[in-house]
Enzyme design. Structure first.
Site, PDB file in Angstrom:
ATOM      1  N   HIS A 295       0.848  -1.324   0.007  1.00 25.54           N
ATOM      2  CA  HIS A 295       0.127  -0.106   0.091  1.00 25.54           C
ATOM      3  C   HIS A 295       0.692   1.160  -0.177  1.00 25.54           C
ATOM      4  O   HIS A 295       0.835   2.155  -0.603  1.00 25.54           O
ATOM      5  CB  HIS A 295      -0.845  -0.101   1.241  1.00 25.54           C
ATOM      6  N   GLU A 296       1.834   1.207   0.883  1.00 22.78           N
ATOM      7  CA  GLU A 296       2.446   2.506   1.021  1.00 22.78           C
ATOM      8  C   GLU A 296       3.567   2.794  -0.353  1.00 22.78           C
ATOM      9  O   GLU A 296       3.721   3.994  -0.429  1.00 22.78           O
ATOM     10  CB  GLU A 296       3.604   2.357   2.279  1.00 22.78           C
TER      11      GLU A 296
ATOM     12  N   HIS B 163       1.486   4.508  -2.981  1.00 16.55           N
ATOM     13  CA  HIS B 163       1.543   5.956  -2.694  1.00 16.55           C
ATOM     14  C   HIS B 163       2.902   6.645  -3.271  1.00 16.55           C
ATOM     15  O   HIS B 163       3.143   7.553  -3.939  1.00 16.55           O
ATOM     16  CB  HIS B 163       1.547   6.616  -1.149  1.00 16.55           C
TER      17      HIS B 163
HETATM   18 ZN   LIG Z   1      -2.538   5.178   2.267  1.00 13.78          ZN
END
Ligand SMILES: [Zn+2]
Length: 327
Positions: free
Chosen positions: A243-244, A247
């Site tokens: 997830h990170e 980003h």
């Molecule tokens: Zn996030």
């Protein structure tokens, strides 16, 4: 919340003390000029320094008021305008210098294991957890877990254990975080630096979005026990890292912008009014087409629930790579 009682107690105690630290650091930083908002990309509720954090992943029940869990509509507009400008610059650069557009990318990864001491409770996780994390990333970004394949693979180049009690836990937005990253970050724009440790404010992780000018804060911070085999119940299969890094490669949350506007700036992720937690069945929070994308890596569900990026997200990440991180 899905946390073990002892973990809950420990983390709750940590929130109380780190909240104070975060507020103190904010006071020291003062008011952040609005002009720097786009490169900063914290969400509206984030109180940290604006040039630092992009976005976080938080457990259900986390201290959301302090978490940079969403960008404002203005910040999204500014980021997307900057992406377009960066692409125009790259196009001019290519025309002039013959640079190529990359279709497949191997990302060198440097992992910094931040420790208070040499114990597991003090942050000393085994290197085998790090290699398993890299394996999780490679499967996720290859589409091997059920989603669209992306251009990206990950190659671990270094695991760096650092014992420094002043950096543990890692407090989001703190001067200690800045000091840690300034001291430790390695490589160019294409190098992914991952910092592992106990984290402030019940957070699972946070990351910076890409920027045209490399900043020493660039990178991903993740809860050490979120790695495969860790103790963070329901969040210990390595998808906080997935997830990170999404980003870090310019993806927003699937719930960015709620039900209106361009949402997460990706056309094939159905709009979603708010984050989904755990693993809800049939969740449908917007009247627009499609159920909520609760299985997407960019939502907030359990690791066991999320398994895919979409083709649109894969495309957005590669476009951003070529705009920001390619040599
Ligand atoms: Zn996030």
């Amino acid at each position: 919340m899905g946390l073990r009682p002892n973990l809950l107690t420990r983390r709750t105690a940590g929130v109380a003390s780190t909240t104070l630290a975060l507020l103190l650091s904010t006071a020291a930083v003062g008011v952040v000029p609005a002009a720097s908002a786009f490169s900063a990309a914290p969400d509206a509720s984030c109180v940290g320094p604006a040039d630092v954090h992009s976005d976080a992943r938080v457990k259900k029940g986390g201290s959301a008021k302090l978490d940079p869990n969403e960008l404002t509509a203005k910040q999204v507009r500014e980021r997307d305008a900057d992406l377009a400008a960066a692409l125009r610059e790259r196009a001019n650069f290519r025309a002039g210098a013959g640079a190529t557009t990359l279709a497949t990318v191997t990302i060198p990864v440097v992992v910094h294991v931040i420790q208070r001491d040499s114990t597991r409770a003090g942050g000393n996780i085994p290197d085998s957890m790090v290699t398993q994390q890299i394996d999780v990333l490679n499967k996720a970004y290859a589409g091997a877990t059920g989603g669209a394949p992306t251009a990206f693979s990950f190659q671990l180049t270094k695991v760096h254990h650092v014992t420094n009690a002043a950096w543990y836990p890692i407090v989001q937005g703190s001067s200690a975080e800045r000091s840690m990253k300034t001291s430790l970050r390695e490589g160019g724009k294409n190098t992914l630096n991952i910092y592992l440790g106990e984290l402030s404010d019940n957070l699972l992780g946070w990351a910076t979005f890409p920027q045209r000018k490399l900043n020493s804060m660039d990178g991903v911070v993740a809860l050490n026990e979120s790695l495969p085999g860790g103790t963070a119940t329901n969040y210990n299969q390595g998808d906080t890292g997935t997830h990170e890094i999404g980003h870090w490669l310019n993806l927003y949350h699937t719930f960015q912008g709620g039900c209106s506007g361009s949402g997460d700036s990706v056309s094939d992720t159905p709009a979603e009014a708010s984050p989904a937690y755990e693993c809800p069945t049939g969740r449908d929070t917007c009247t627009t087409a499609g159920l909520d994308p609760i299985t997407n890596f960019m939502d907030y569900t359990y690791d066991s629930c999320m398994y895919q990026f979409t083709p649109g997200q894969a495309s957005r990440m590669l476009t951003a790579w070529n705009a920001y991180r390619a040599a």
